[in-house]
Write a protein that holds these residues in place. Structure first.
Motif, mmCIF file in Angstrom:
data_model
loop_
_atom_site.group_PDB
_atom_site.id
_atom_site.type_symbol
_atom_site.label_atom_id
_atom_site.label_comp_id
_atom_site.label_asym_id
_atom_site.label_seq_id
_atom_site.Cartn_x
_atom_site.Cartn_y
_atom_site.Cartn_z
ATOM 1 N N HIS A 1 -97.318 -12.855 63.530
ATOM 2 C CA HIS A 1 -96.933 -14.244 63.820
ATOM 3 C C HIS A 1 -95.415 -14.368 64.012
ATOM 4 O O HIS A 1 -94.955 -15.148 64.847
ATOM 5 C CB HIS A 1 -97.404 -15.171 62.693
ATOM 6 N N THR A 2 -94.659 -13.603 63.239
ATOM 7 C CA THR A 2 -93.193 -13.622 63.416
ATOM 8 C C THR A 2 -92.824 -13.145 64.818
ATOM 9 O O THR A 2 -91.987 -13.763 65.500
ATOM 10 C CB THR A 2 -92.523 -12.721 62.361
ATOM 11 N N ILE A 3 -93.472 -12.081 65.255
ATOM 12 C CA ILE A 3 -93.201 -11.561 66.608
ATOM 13 C C ILE A 3 -93.660 -12.570 67.654
ATOM 14 O O ILE A 3 -92.982 -12.796 68.663
ATOM 15 C CB ILE A 3 -93.900 -10.197 66.793
ATOM 16 N N ARG A 4 -94.819 -13.197 67.407
ATOM 17 C CA ARG A 4 -95.324 -14.222 68.344
ATOM 18 C C ARG A 4 -94.300 -15.349 68.509
ATOM 19 O O ARG A 4 -94.009 -15.779 69.640
ATOM 20 C CB ARG A 4 -96.649 -14.779 67.813
ATOM 21 N N ARG A 5 -93.740 -15.801 67.406
ATOM 22 C CA ARG A 5 -92.753 -16.903 67.483
ATOM 23 C C ARG A 5 -91.509 -16.457 68.254
ATOM 24 O O ARG A 5 -90.938 -17.226 69.028
ATOM 25 C CB ARG A 5 -92.375 -17.359 66.069
ATOM 26 N N GLN A 6 -91.097 -15.198 68.005
ATOM 27 C CA GLN A 6 -89.913 -14.686 68.722
ATOM 28 C C GLN A 6 -90.185 -14.601 70.223
ATOM 29 O O GLN A 6 -89.349 -14.999 71.035
ATOM 30 C CB GLN A 6 -89.539 -13.297 68.183
ATOM 31 N N GLN A 7 -91.363 -14.093 70.571
ATOM 32 C CA GLN A 7 -91.709 -13.968 71.998
ATOM 33 C C GLN A 7 -91.766 -15.347 72.649
ATOM 34 O O GLN A 7 -91.279 -15.553 73.764
ATOM 35 C CB GLN A 7 -93.063 -13.254 72.151
#
Lengths: 221, 139
Positions: B74-80
């Motif tokens: 989810h952290t990576i999703r938010r960054q993307q």
């Protein structure tokens, strides 16, 4: 009688019971006590040894003398050449703790001063170069017993011989990849350095943590 | 050979010896006092570090905790999502002359829809590889 250093490079005036006249010359001081430039650089070659043994085979034994200090991956600090100096078959004073196969190895004179005025605090106490990505691997090191991989971009450098205290200076570098990421390998402020280890965090310019391919740490005290 | 132990944060710390000392000497010196550890073969350590902070020790094995892996996902999703939003946000926030604000808003909606779907896929993931697939990372 006063002790005199003569223009000829001899010393005279030492009384009976001391050294005889002309037994110490400036040339001897220069060649036998202080390291030459090449001696300070050491003798570099490659070596092959099996873990748990002391029989080292080097590509070239030229410039290697019995008593020299030996530096290389898996070589215990303080290891010296017991015998075989000048040949390619060398016996070390301590068994190696890793297997080397034509890996870099260096020899330094154990009997000569480095240079006048150079004191202990100017010498590097420990250093390591490692890859913190994929399978974390140590490329080369000195006075480092291990690296602890604590998580993404989170590493501890553990010293073989502890520092005198925790007031040492560390220099650490990381990498700039071909993209936009800039990394800094920083001391982890929440976990201050100790005399036996230092914890480092590899931070990106966005503030997050990231593994780095080129982690290099040098310690002075 | 390497040494693994569960660290204060509940994750796994992996000790990589340099060879200056034996593995037993390193364990005695570099594992925190009183902490249980395992000496393992090199191949027991995963080389895929995508979910490194979700690693947990199960005896001498290292596994990926799925719930922690989802948090990382989810952290990576938010960054993307933030990276894809950025150029469109700029058009709308700065009212750039000549720029089509309506098209920018439509673009933002597409991104919202895309990442809402990614969010659902991550939440429904049964394996770490499912999370990578949702993020379009090669498992």
């Amino acid at each position: 009688m006063p002790i005199t250093i003569n223009g000829s490079g001899t010393v005279t005036g030492i009384s009976a019971g001391g050294l005889p006249d002309a037994s110490i010359t400036l040339d001897e001081l220069a060649s036998s006590v202080y390291s030459s430039f090449s001696a300070k650089d050491g003798t570099h070659t490659t070596g092959t040894i099996t873990s748990g043994t002391a029989a080292l085979t080097v590509a070239s034994g030229s410039g290697v003398s019995n008593g020299d200090y030996v530096v290389g991956e898996g070589i215990t600090p303080g290891t010296t050449v017991s015998s075989g100096g000048g040949t390619t078959s060398i016996t070390l004073s301590a068994n190696a703790n890793t297997t080397l196969s034509s890996d870099p190895i260096a020899f330094y004179s154990a009997t000569k001063l480095l240079t006048p005025g150079l004191v202990g605090g100017q010498l590097c106490r420990a250093w390591v170069n490692f890859n913190g990505t994929s399978t974390v691997a140590i490329r080369a090191s000195y006075n480092v017993s291990s690296i602890t991989d604590n998580g993404t971009g989170d590493y501890t450098v553990n010293f073989t011989t502890a520092m005198p205290d925790a007031n040492y200076a560390s220099v650490s570098t990381s990498e700039h990849d071909n993209g936009t990421a800039l990394d800094w390998l920083l001391v982890e402020g929440d976990i201050p350095p100790t005399s036996s280890a230092i914890r480092l965090s590899n931070r990106t310019n966005a503030g997050g943590t990231r593994d780095t391919r080129f982690a290099m740490v040098v310690i002075f005290r | 050979m390497k040494i693994i132990y569960t660290n204060n944060e509940g994750g796994v710390s992996v000790i990589i010896p340099t060879g200056e000392l034996s593995i037993e000497e390193v364990a005695a010196k570099d594992v925190p006092e009183g902490v249980a550890y395992e000496i393992v073969e090199d191949d027991a350590i995963p080389s895929d570090r995508f979910f490194r902070n979700a690693w947990v020790a199960n005896g001498a094995a290292i596994e990926v905790d799925l719930d922690q892996a989802k948090e990382i996902g989810h952290t990576i999703r938010r960054q993307q999502r933030a990276e894809e939003f950025a150029p469109l946000d700029e058009v709308i926030a700065k009212q750039i002359p000549g720029a089509d604000a309506e098209a920018a808003e439509a673009g933002r909606q597409l991104i919202r829809d895309k990442y809402a779907q990614v969010q659902e896929q991550i939440d429904a993931a049964a394996t770490p590889d499912d999370i990578k697939t949702a993020l379009e990372v090669t498992p």
